[in-house]
Write a protein that holds these residues in place. Structure first.
Motif, mmCIF file in Angstrom:
data_model
loop_
_atom_site.group_PDB
_atom_site.id
_atom_site.type_symbol
_atom_site.label_atom_id
_atom_site.label_comp_id
_atom_site.label_asym_id
_atom_site.label_seq_id
_atom_site.Cartn_x
_atom_site.Cartn_y
_atom_site.Cartn_z
ATOM 1 N N LYS A 123 0.818 -1.219 0.000
ATOM 2 C CA LYS A 123 0.000 0.000 0.000
ATOM 3 C C LYS A 123 0.848 1.263 0.000
ATOM 4 O O LYS A 123 0.379 2.326 -0.370
ATOM 5 N N ASP A 152 -7.074 -7.534 1.552
ATOM 6 C CA ASP A 152 -6.554 -8.875 1.261
ATOM 7 C C ASP A 152 -6.969 -9.454 -0.084
ATOM 8 O O ASP A 152 -7.170 -10.654 -0.204
ATOM 9 N N LEU A 176 -10.539 -2.265 8.546
ATOM 10 C CA LEU A 176 -9.616 -2.619 7.464
ATOM 11 C C LEU A 176 -8.314 -3.239 7.947
ATOM 12 O O LEU A 176 -7.489 -3.630 7.128
ATOM 13 N N ASN A 177 -8.113 -3.300 9.257
ATOM 14 C CA ASN A 177 -6.872 -3.913 9.746
ATOM 15 C C ASN A 177 -7.197 -5.204 10.489
ATOM 16 O O ASN A 177 -7.907 -5.189 11.495
ATOM 17 N N SER A 178 -6.680 -6.311 9.980
ATOM 18 C CA SER A 178 -6.987 -7.622 10.565
ATOM 19 C C SER A 178 -6.303 -7.814 11.904
ATOM 20 O O SER A 178 -6.883 -8.357 12.844
ATOM 21 N N THR A 179 -5.048 -7.376 12.003
ATOM 22 C CA THR A 179 -4.265 -7.665 13.207
ATOM 23 C C THR A 179 -4.932 -7.082 14.457
ATOM 24 O O THR A 179 -5.093 -7.784 15.459
ATOM 25 N N VAL A 205 -0.840 -12.350 9.414
ATOM 26 C CA VAL A 205 -1.423 -11.084 8.941
ATOM 27 C C VAL A 205 -0.735 -9.850 9.509
ATOM 28 O O VAL A 205 -0.931 -8.742 8.993
ATOM 29 N N ALA A 206 0.055 -10.019 10.578
ATOM 30 C CA ALA A 206 0.693 -8.832 11.171
ATOM 31 C C ALA A 206 1.791 -8.309 10.252
ATOM 32 O O ALA A 206 2.419 -9.073 9.516
ATOM 33 N N GLU A 207 1.989 -6.990 10.276
ATOM 34 C CA GLU A 207 3.086 -6.403 9.506
ATOM 35 C C GLU A 207 4.423 -6.869 10.075
ATOM 36 O O GLU A 207 4.506 -7.282 11.240
ATOM 37 N N ASP A 213 0.531 -1.988 12.816
ATOM 38 C CA ASP A 213 -0.871 -2.384 12.975
ATOM 39 C C ASP A 213 -1.459 -1.747 14.228
ATOM 40 O O ASP A 213 -2.502 -1.094 14.179
ATOM 41 N N LYS A 222 -4.196 2.344 4.413
ATOM 42 C CA LYS A 222 -5.282 1.791 3.581
ATOM 43 C C LYS A 222 -6.340 2.857 3.294
ATOM 44 O O LYS A 222 -6.825 2.986 2.174
HETATM 45 N N1 HSE Z 1 -1.151 -6.123 8.645
HETATM 46 C C1 HSE Z 1 -2.285 -6.083 7.786
HETATM 47 C C2 HSE Z 1 -3.530 -6.350 8.598
HETATM 48 C C3 HSE Z 1 -2.112 -7.100 6.704
HETATM 49 O O1 HSE Z 1 -3.407 -6.790 9.732
HETATM 50 O O2 HSE Z 1 -4.621 -6.071 8.118
HETATM 51 C C4 HSE Z 1 -3.094 -6.983 5.591
HETATM 52 O O3 HSE Z 1 -2.990 -5.761 4.924
#
Ligand code: HSE
Length: 339
Positions: A123, A152, A176-179, A205-207, A213, A222
């Protein structure tokens, strides 16, 4: 139509591009039969491996974990690498740089200059160089596509680009952030913040730097990417009013859920009186709000437009395969619409 074989290269070889390689293998037959396309992997580059070019081709088994490439395959720079691997399509999935999108912006520019389509899960370049890279792709008759950068790989950018012509986007909001969502869900269930973050890292999924995050930067980037592309206004992530989940205590999170107004890291953007304002912050949402039902890695976004008062996309339990799918779908789009 005769099958065309595309040389492909991976830049970044972590979770996302490794999964994409597996997905490409799985879909090899379908790509061939339905889209008359085949592929051959001729280059991989990562911090660990260096710039690896193999014009004769590499296969997934060769480059499994622990692979040490022979020195004959190692190149010194991206230019040498591109020159020898000669990709028709470059898949970029390197780490997020919030501040300026580098070095991914330079990598994508080099890929386009070389004459490849560039498909990115990153992104950073969308918010820092969308216009420049899109213009360069246009000049070269190639595509710069990045569906996997937000949600995703669920179709968001392509939805507007291909299926909602002439629709005006007024506002959007969602998770919009999964973590952080995995963390909040885990904490509600009695885990600590640290244990829940560990869960998100296990899922993949974590950066690379998970503070991106937790502090809301990933979500802010995002939001900025969606505004930049879908609302047509370059919008730096620093302009998003941002607050992470770090200041919430476990008790506050559990009490909020028990009281029927759970905490969520909510993203918002709205054009109002000609100006766009955007935020990412923890909000308590009513239990009746669809956002309250979004748990774990799931995400949701609602778009308010001049035609559709509210159009919502929910993505339940995506994993790294859905991100990889976004790149695979971009691959098909790019080569089928090639100028
Ligand atoms: N770190 C991001 C999240 C991964 O947790 O959403 C997906 O972009």
């Amino acid at each position: 139509m005769p099958t065309r074989t595309y040389r492909i290269c991976f830049l970044g070889f972590g979770n996302v591009n490794r999964t994409l390689l597996r997905l490409l293998e799985q879909k090899r037959g379908e790509l061939n039969e339905r889209y008359d396309l085949a592929w051959q992997l001729t280059g991989v580059a990562s911090r660990r491996l260096g710039w690896i070019a193999a014009p004769q081709g590499l296969d997934a088994e060769t480059i499994a974990d622990g692979w040490k490439p022979g020195s004959a395959n190692v190149r010194n720079s991206i230019e040498d690498w591109l020159g020898d691997a000669r990709p028709d399509v470059l898949f970029e999935a390197t780490s997020l740089n919030v501040a300026n999108g580098q070095p991914a912006v330079d990598y994508l520019r080099a890929g386009l200059e070389h004459g490849a389509h560039v498909i990115s899960a990153n992104k950073g370049p969308v918010v820092h160089a969308f216009r420049e890279l899109t213009a360069l792709a246009g000049q070269k008759g190639k595509r710069y596509l990045f569906e996997a950068a937000v949600m995703d790989g669920a179709p968001i950018f392509s939805l507007f680009r291909e299926n909602l012509p002439a629709v005006e986007l007024h506002a959007f909001y969602g998770i919009l952030n999964s973590t952080t969502n995995v963390i909040l869900t885990g904490v509600e269930q009695g885990l600590s913040f640290r244990q829940s973050l560990g869960k998100a890292q296990e899922i993949g999924v974590a950066e690379t730097d998970p503070s991106h995050d937790v502090e809301g930067w990933d979500a802010a980037v995002k939001v900025a990417a969606l505004i930049t592309v879908l609302m047509g206004e370059p919008f730096p992530p620093q302009r998003v009013e941002r607050e992470g989940i770090g200041s919430l205590t476990g008790d506050a999170v559990r009490q909020a859920r028990a009281g029927g107004r759970p905490y969520k890291l909510v993203c918002r953007a709205r054009r109002s009186a000609g100006r766009i304002i955007a935020s990412v912050k923890p909000e308590q949402v009513p239990a009746t709000d669809p956002m309250a039902q979004i748990s774990g890695t799931s995400s949701i976004i609602t778009f308010e437009t001049d035609i559709f008062p509210a159009l919502t996309i929910t993505e339940t339990n995506p994993g790294v395969y859905t991100t990889a799918y976004g790149m695979l779908a971009d691959f098909i789009r790019a080569v089928r619409t090639q100028a």
